[in-house]
Motif scaffolding. Structure first.
Motif, PDB file in Angstrom:
ATOM      1  N   HIS A 269    -100.097  18.886 -66.903  1.00  0.00           N
ATOM      2  CA  HIS A 269    -100.705  19.646 -67.985  1.00  0.00           C
ATOM      3  C   HIS A 269    -100.397  19.060 -69.359  1.00  0.00           C
ATOM      4  O   HIS A 269    -101.173  19.235 -70.303  1.00  0.00           O
ATOM      5  N   ASP A 270     -99.256  18.377 -69.492  1.00  0.00           N
ATOM      6  CA  ASP A 270     -98.864  17.821 -70.789  1.00  0.00           C
ATOM      7  C   ASP A 270     -99.237  16.353 -70.949  1.00  0.00           C
ATOM      8  O   ASP A 270     -98.828  15.704 -71.902  1.00  0.00           O
ATOM      9  N   GLY A 271    -100.031  15.818 -70.017  1.00  0.00           N
ATOM     10  CA  GLY A 271    -100.499  14.438 -70.141  1.00  0.00           C
ATOM     11  C   GLY A 271     -99.665  13.404 -69.409  1.00  0.00           C
ATOM     12  O   GLY A 271    -100.046  12.234 -69.349  1.00  0.00           O
ATOM     13  N   ARG A 272     -98.522  13.805 -68.857  1.00  0.00           N
ATOM     14  CA  ARG A 272     -97.739  12.861 -68.068  1.00  0.00           C
ATOM     15  C   ARG A 272     -98.444  12.577 -66.736  1.00  0.00           C
ATOM     16  O   ARG A 272     -99.280  13.365 -66.293  1.00  0.00           O
ATOM     17  N   LEU A 273     -98.074  11.457 -66.127  1.00  0.00           N
ATOM     18  CA  LEU A 273     -98.659  11.078 -64.841  1.00  0.00           C
ATOM     19  C   LEU A 273     -97.593  11.059 -63.757  1.00  0.00           C
ATOM     20  O   LEU A 273     -96.463  10.619 -63.990  1.00  0.00           O
ATOM     21  N   LEU A 274     -97.959  11.543 -62.566  1.00  0.00           N
ATOM     22  CA  LEU A 274     -97.079  11.506 -61.405  1.00  0.00           C
ATOM     23  C   LEU A 274     -97.755  10.650 -60.347  1.00  0.00           C
ATOM     24  O   LEU A 274     -98.919  10.886 -60.006  1.00  0.00           O
ATOM     25  N   CYS A 275     -97.036   9.656 -59.837  1.00  0.00           N
ATOM     26  CA  CYS A 275     -97.615   8.695 -58.898  1.00  0.00           C
ATOM     27  C   CYS A 275     -96.830   8.671 -57.594  1.00  0.00           C
ATOM     28  O   CYS A 275     -95.593   8.685 -57.602  1.00  0.00           O
ATOM     29  N   ALA A 276     -97.554   8.624 -56.472  1.00  0.00           N
ATOM     30  CA  ALA A 276     -96.932   8.493 -55.158  1.00  0.00           C
ATOM     31  C   ALA A 276     -96.734   7.011 -54.861  1.00  0.00           C
ATOM     32  O   ALA A 276     -97.695   6.243 -54.816  1.00  0.00           O
TER      33      ALA A 276
END
Length: 359
Positions: A269-276
């Motif tokens: 929601h805050d623009g950060r990215l989560l990657c697998a």
């Protein structure tokens, strides 16, 4: 009297059909206008408008999973209990929430089903492919784009159960199509095992550009809240693209899951990215693409990640678990076990959960 009622019904039906035709014509006019505006306005560097903006305030207390046994499950996040199940009789590869309140599932046997969220009753189904449905993307009301291993993209209208068009031929991909992403202005992006990303004009039904920056299979595409989009490639990192320039402006150096079933990138929601990552971890990146932390716990590839609220995400993995993560302390809060491999995951927001309370 019966004839009079029948005549009035027919008149109303014809009026509705005429209105629907005019709405479709207006959609095409608007898309053409947006296309001309974007192509002609070279000085304007602002990103295009996002089709589906991220909800900053959403909170999800229920999750829907699909597994290789074809079972859909609604999980209560708080207790970990399974609230509802549905046997679809074929492996569920993709689950997508549609804007009309229904859900679309793509299955291994090449079939797509549109289901009511309230009770999972089937509204419409169609066998569009002879191989597994790899991705589904809503392009406008009652119309989705789908892809499979046959190197074709089918645009399917589920309200009429008809294929409106098929994108194929010399300009299409030369390998399995792994990812689809709706862009603004009536455009569609597709990624393939042929290592390319293609940008399509759905009004004119033609390929506008072929992007060749990746060196491995492109397995995921994601439109960001900013209007830019992200692509990921197996073992080859994540790239961020300016849609108009057709050029990547940033690359995140992360060893992404090497499997085209996986959708390994999530915008928070805050623009950060989560990657697998390929080492079974989830890696968190800041808005300027610096690594902020690592989530460890899965023992096999992660296939899907979804945001639940501002601090929590959920992930499903080939290790047959659904995990809830706290991004504040970077710890796993819950581990829910399934009998078979989990490929797909959908979170249910508060306004959708109201429906479930009356099941």
């Amino acid at each position: 009297r019966i004839k009079g009622v029948q005549g009035k019904y027919n008149e109303e039906k014809m009026a509705r059909e005429e209105l629907e035709k005019r709405v479709e014509e207006l959609e095409r006019v608007v898309w053409r206008y947006l296309d001309l505006k974007i192509e002609g306005d070279e000085e304007d560097k602002a990103p295009p408008i996002r089709v589906n903006p991220v909800r900053k305030d959403r909170k999800s207390e229920r999750l829907v999973t699909g597994d290789t046994q074809g079972v859909l499950k609604v999980w209560k996040r708080e207790t970990g209990e399974v609230e509802r199940t549905k046997d679809t009789r074929s492996s569920v590869i993709r689950i997508k929430y549609l804007r009309d309140g229904s859900i679309a599932i793509g299955q291994r046997k090449g079939e797509i089903q549109i289901l009511k969220l309230r009770n999972f009753d089937c509204i419409c189904r169609s066998k569009l492919f002879s191989s597994p449905v790899i991705d589904i993307c809503e392009v406008r009301g009652s119309v989705v784009a789908t892809c499979s291993e046959d190197q074709k993209i089918r645009i399917w209208n589920y309200s009429t159960n008809t294929v409106e068009t098929t994108l194929e031929g010399d300009t299409c991909h030369k390998g399995t199509i792994c990812a689809l992403c709706a862009l603004s202005g009536g455009k569609l992006a597709s990624g393939s095992r042929d290592r390319t990303i293609k940008i399509w004009d759905l009004v004119r039904r033609k390929c506008l550009a072929s992007l060749t920056e990746h060196k491995e299979s492109v397995n995921s595409l994601l439109l960001l809240d900013s209007g830019y989009f992200v692509s990921s490639a197996c073992n080859n990192g994540v790239k961020l693209w300016d849609i108009r320039a057709h050029q990547p402006f940033a690359t995140i150096d992360v060893d992404i899951v090497a499997n085209f079933w996986s959708k390994p990138v999530l915008e928070l929601h805050d623009g950060r990215l989560l990657c697998a990552a390929n080492d079974n971890t989830l890696r968190l990146f800041s808005q300027d693409f610096r690594q902020m932390g690592i989530l460890r716990g899965h023992s096999d590839w992660v296939f899907k990640i979804r945001a639940l609220d501002n601090q929590h995400v959920a992930s499903v993995s080939y290790d047959k678990t659904l995990r809830i993560w706290n991004l504040t302390n970077m710890q796993c809060e819950q581990t829910l076990n399934n009998d078979s491999y989990l490929f797909s995951l959908l979170e249910l927001e508060q306004q959708i959960q109201v429906i479930l309370q009356f099941m």
